[in-house]
Design a protein around this motif. Structure first.
Motif, PDB file in Angstrom:
ATOM      1  N   PRO A 229       0.883  -1.310   0.046  1.00 45.56           N
ATOM      2  CA  PRO A 229      -0.097  -0.108   0.146  1.00 45.56           C
ATOM      3  C   PRO A 229       0.657   1.223   0.033  1.00 45.56           C
ATOM      4  N   ASP A 230       0.295   2.331  -0.266  1.00 44.31           N
ATOM      5  CA  ASP A 230       0.850   3.613  -0.170  1.00 44.31           C
ATOM      6  C   ASP A 230       0.714   4.238   1.340  1.00 44.31           C
ATOM      7  N   LEU A 231       1.770   3.626   2.094  1.00 42.08           N
ATOM      8  CA  LEU A 231       1.654   3.925   3.471  1.00 42.08           C
ATOM      9  C   LEU A 231       1.642   5.348   3.851  1.00 42.08           C
ATOM     10  N   PRO A 232       2.311   6.418   3.383  1.00 38.28           N
ATOM     11  CA  PRO A 232       2.181   7.861   3.632  1.00 38.28           C
ATOM     12  C   PRO A 232       0.830   8.317   3.225  1.00 38.28           C
ATOM     13  N   ALA A 233       0.216   7.924   2.382  1.00 34.60           N
ATOM     14  CA  ALA A 233      -1.005   8.260   1.537  1.00 34.60           C
ATOM     15  C   ALA A 233      -2.236   8.067   2.719  1.00 34.60           C
ATOM     16  N   LEU A 234      -2.013   6.892   3.180  1.00 35.13           N
ATOM     17  CA  LEU A 234      -2.996   6.221   4.242  1.00 35.13           C
ATOM     18  C   LEU A 234      -2.743   7.026   5.547  1.00 35.13           C
ATOM     19  N   VAL A 235      -1.622   7.251   5.967  1.00 35.41           N
ATOM     20  CA  VAL A 235      -1.567   7.981   7.298  1.00 35.41           C
ATOM     21  C   VAL A 235      -2.025   9.397   6.981  1.00 35.41           C
ATOM     22  N   ALA A 236      -1.895  10.098   5.836  1.00 33.77           N
ATOM     23  CA  ALA A 236      -2.039  11.231   5.917  1.00 33.77           C
ATOM     24  C   ALA A 236      -3.768  11.515   5.785  1.00 33.77           C
ATOM     25  N   VAL A 237      -4.440  10.247   5.306  1.00 29.18           N
ATOM     26  CA  VAL A 237      -5.983  10.334   5.365  1.00 29.18           C
ATOM     27  C   VAL A 237      -6.294  10.299   6.845  1.00 29.18           C
ATOM     28  N   VAL A 238      -5.695   9.815   7.765  1.00 30.84           N
ATOM     29  CA  VAL A 238      -5.954   9.553   9.020  1.00 30.84           C
ATOM     30  C   VAL A 238      -5.712  10.853   9.804  1.00 30.84           C
ATOM     31  N   LYS A 239      -4.517  11.425   9.286  1.00 32.37           N
ATOM     32  CA  LYS A 239      -4.370  12.708  10.025  1.00 32.37           C
ATOM     33  C   LYS A 239      -5.389  13.731   9.624  1.00 32.37           C
ATOM     34  N   GLN A 240      -5.618  13.808   8.231  1.00 31.67           N
ATOM     35  CA  GLN A 240      -6.696  14.788   7.863  1.00 31.67           C
ATOM     36  C   GLN A 240      -8.014  14.690   8.793  1.00 31.67           C
ATOM     37  N   ALA A 241      -8.366  13.573   9.044  1.00 30.97           N
ATOM     38  CA  ALA A 241      -9.368  13.308   9.703  1.00 30.97           C
ATOM     39  C   ALA A 241      -9.302  13.596  10.962  1.00 30.97           C
ATOM     40  N   ASN A 242      -8.018  13.640  11.718  1.00 31.06           N
ATOM     41  CA  ASN A 242      -8.170  14.023  13.000  1.00 31.06           C
ATOM     42  C   ASN A 242      -8.134  15.489  13.340  1.00 31.06           C
ATOM     43  N   ALA A 243      -7.220  15.990  12.277  1.00 29.00           N
ATOM     44  CA  ALA A 243      -7.566  17.561  12.234  1.00 29.00           C
ATOM     45  C   ALA A 243      -8.869  18.169  11.973  1.00 29.00           C
ATOM     46  N   ALA A 244      -9.656  17.343  11.709  1.00 33.49           N
ATOM     47  CA  ALA A 244     -11.053  18.041  11.236  1.00 33.49           C
ATOM     48  C   ALA A 244     -11.918  17.517  12.584  1.00 33.49           C
ATOM     49  N   ARG A 245     -11.362  16.858  13.856  1.00 35.17           N
ATOM     50  CA  ARG A 245     -12.081  16.756  14.838  1.00 35.17           C
ATOM     51  C   ARG A 245     -11.187  16.842  16.105  1.00 35.17           C
ATOM     52  N   ALA A 246     -10.513  18.089  15.986  1.00 29.81           N
ATOM     53  CA  ALA A 246      -9.501  18.491  17.078  1.00 29.81           C
ATOM     54  C   ALA A 246     -10.389  18.615  18.554  1.00 29.81           C
ATOM     55  N   GLY A 247      -9.841  18.109  19.395  1.00 33.89           N
ATOM     56  CA  GLY A 247     -10.313  17.984  20.764  1.00 33.89           C
ATOM     57  C   GLY A 247     -10.803  16.610  21.136  1.00 33.89           C
ATOM     58  N   GLU A 248     -11.162  15.927  20.056  1.00 34.37           N
ATOM     59  CA  GLU A 248     -11.784  14.514  20.286  1.00 34.37           C
ATOM     60  C   GLU A 248     -10.761  13.419  20.466  1.00 34.37           C
ATOM     61  N   ARG A 249     -10.983  12.210  20.897  1.00 35.08           N
ATOM     62  CA  ARG A 249      -9.918  11.073  20.855  1.00 35.08           C
ATOM     63  C   ARG A 249      -9.567  11.009  19.406  1.00 35.08           C
ATOM     64  N   PRO A 250      -8.131  10.845  19.305  1.00 33.64           N
ATOM     65  CA  PRO A 250      -7.524  10.878  17.763  1.00 33.64           C
ATOM     66  C   PRO A 250      -7.887   9.395  17.272  1.00 33.64           C
ATOM     67  N   ILE A 251      -7.771   9.472  16.141  1.00 36.72           N
ATOM     68  CA  ILE A 251      -7.745   7.987  15.418  1.00 36.72           C
ATOM     69  C   ILE A 251      -6.323   7.548  15.539  1.00 36.72           C
TER      70      ILE A 251
END
Length: 396
Positions: free
Chosen positions: A161-183
């Motif tokens: 897989p494209d590991l950096p791209a998959l991780v980037a997807v998760v980081k983007q999702a975390n950025a949109a839910r600041a203050g919550e438990r992170p993924i």
């Protein structure tokens, strides 16, 4: 003390200090002896500054944890009785009722089974995503998602897989839910073994290995590990590890420590042999495709070429659909040096046939049977001759 038993149990002799050897000492204990009450009440094990009980570590297990952390490029490590135990430790440490887990559809089967049975019974949902399509992961992430498993390459079919791209997807999702438990992201790095690539440099939060495979190298030990760079994640893992009562034996730890000394050499040798055999198999009649990340045309080859510097001992062969699954099974039975068995990275070569369609939710593009090969330490020419004689009968 006149009684012989008492004299032996409480014998005063202590060997002199200063002994050193290549192999670390093997310490076995359930009970750990404290010098005084203050030590009993205050001695700490979580930072490796002391010893309190066998389950919480001995000098032998502490040494192995530190060496595995170094191999993986991390800071902290916990050991588990098997690779699957390490997978379940991650799940139980970071998931709660109402949470969702995302797993690659091509992940290690028991990882998926643990989610579909045990986690489901505890009110934790899961979904499978296409690891070769970061957009599919992005679409699958929901408000309840709290953990994403990664695996490189995929189990059995070896898509990288494209590991950096998959991780980037998760980081983007975390950025949109600041203050919550992170993924969080956890990578099954058994194939890479900390040698082919660095999981943390590619963005993973945790790297799990089945030490059963390359670190042991002898096909005689079951053990797993979880490595992190983040101390808070490590402490959460450590406390769940303690409450579950997970432990590994001193003898098994000794065997893995011994295996580490030759791991890089074995990985290199098996990598080279596997590429030779995989390339040869591509040209054989009746073979539709050979799956191996280092081969051009294998799914994810470009990702492997960019992010990895080595490959492991596995390759899979997709046979022409004119051969029935029974004929593919018979091909495996005719092999002499490749033995039928699970696991890999040991000294003996192995094979196992699979019906991929029965273990995936996503459509498998091939109609023919698949055989996964694990290349051991035998001579390449002997292994090639073994494959050739079995193929000759299959194509007769």
């Amino acid at each position: 003390m006149s009684d012989l038993s008492t004299q032996l149990i409480h014998h005063p002799y202590r060997p002199p200090e200063g002994f050193d050897a290549v192999a670390p000492g093997v310490h076995k204990a359930s009970t750990v002896i404290f010098p005084h009450v203050q030590a009993l009440r205050t001695q700490e094990w979580k930072d490796k500054s002391g010893y309190t009980y066998g389950l919480h570590g001995t000098p032998t297990t502490f040494i192995l944890e530190e060496r595995i952390a170094t191999i993986e490029g991390g800071r902290f490590c916990v050991l588990a009785p098997s690779g699957l135990s390490a997978v379940s430790l991650v799940d139980m440490a970071f998931l709660r009722q109402g949470d969702e887990l995302l797993i690659p559809d091509n992940a290690y089967g028991p990882n998926k089974a643990f989610a579909s049975v045990e986690l489901a019974a505890w009110g934790i949902t899961h979904s499978y995503y296409d690891a070769q399509n970061p957009a599919d992961l992005a679409a699958k992430i929901g408000p309840a998602t709290r953990l994403v498993w990664l695996e490189a390459p995929g189990s059995i079919t070896l898509e990288f897989p494209d590991l950096p791209a998959l991780v980037a997807v998760v980081k983007q999702a975390n950025a949109a839910r600041a203050g919550e438990r992170p993924i969080l992201t956890a990578l099954d790095n058994t194939w890479g073994a900390g040698i082919a690539f660095n999981a943390f440099d590619l963005g993973a939060d945790m790297s799990m290995q089945a030490l059963t495979k390359y670190p042991s190298g002898g096909s005689d030990v079951l053990m797993g590990s979880v490595v992190t760079r983040d101390e808070a994640l490590h402490q959460q893992l450590l406390m769940t590890h303690m409450r579950l009562g997970l432990g590994v034996s001193g003898n098994d730890t000794e065997l893995v420590l011994r295996g580490l000394n030759t791991m890089a050499l074995r990985y290199q040798a098996q990598d080279a042999a596997t590429r030779t055999l995989a390339t040869w198999m591509q040209a054989q009649p009746g073979v539709v495709q050979v799956l191996h990340p280092a081969l051009p045309g294998s799914p994810g080859h470009a990702n492997w070429r960019r992010d990895a510097k080595a490959a492991a001992c596995l390759f899979s062969v997709v046979f022409d659909s004119r051969f029935s699954l029974a004929q593919v099974d018979a091909f495996c039975d005719r092999l002499k040096l490749f033995k039928l068995g699970w696991s890999w990275a040991g000294p003996i070569s192995l094979c196992a046939p699979y019906n991929v369609s029965s273990i995936r939710t996503q459509a498998w593009p091939h109609k023919g049977g698949l055989v996964r090969f694990a290349v051991g330490l035998e001579a390449v020419e002997d292994l090639r001759a073994d494959l050739a004689q079995a193929l000759a009968t299959l194509n007769a």
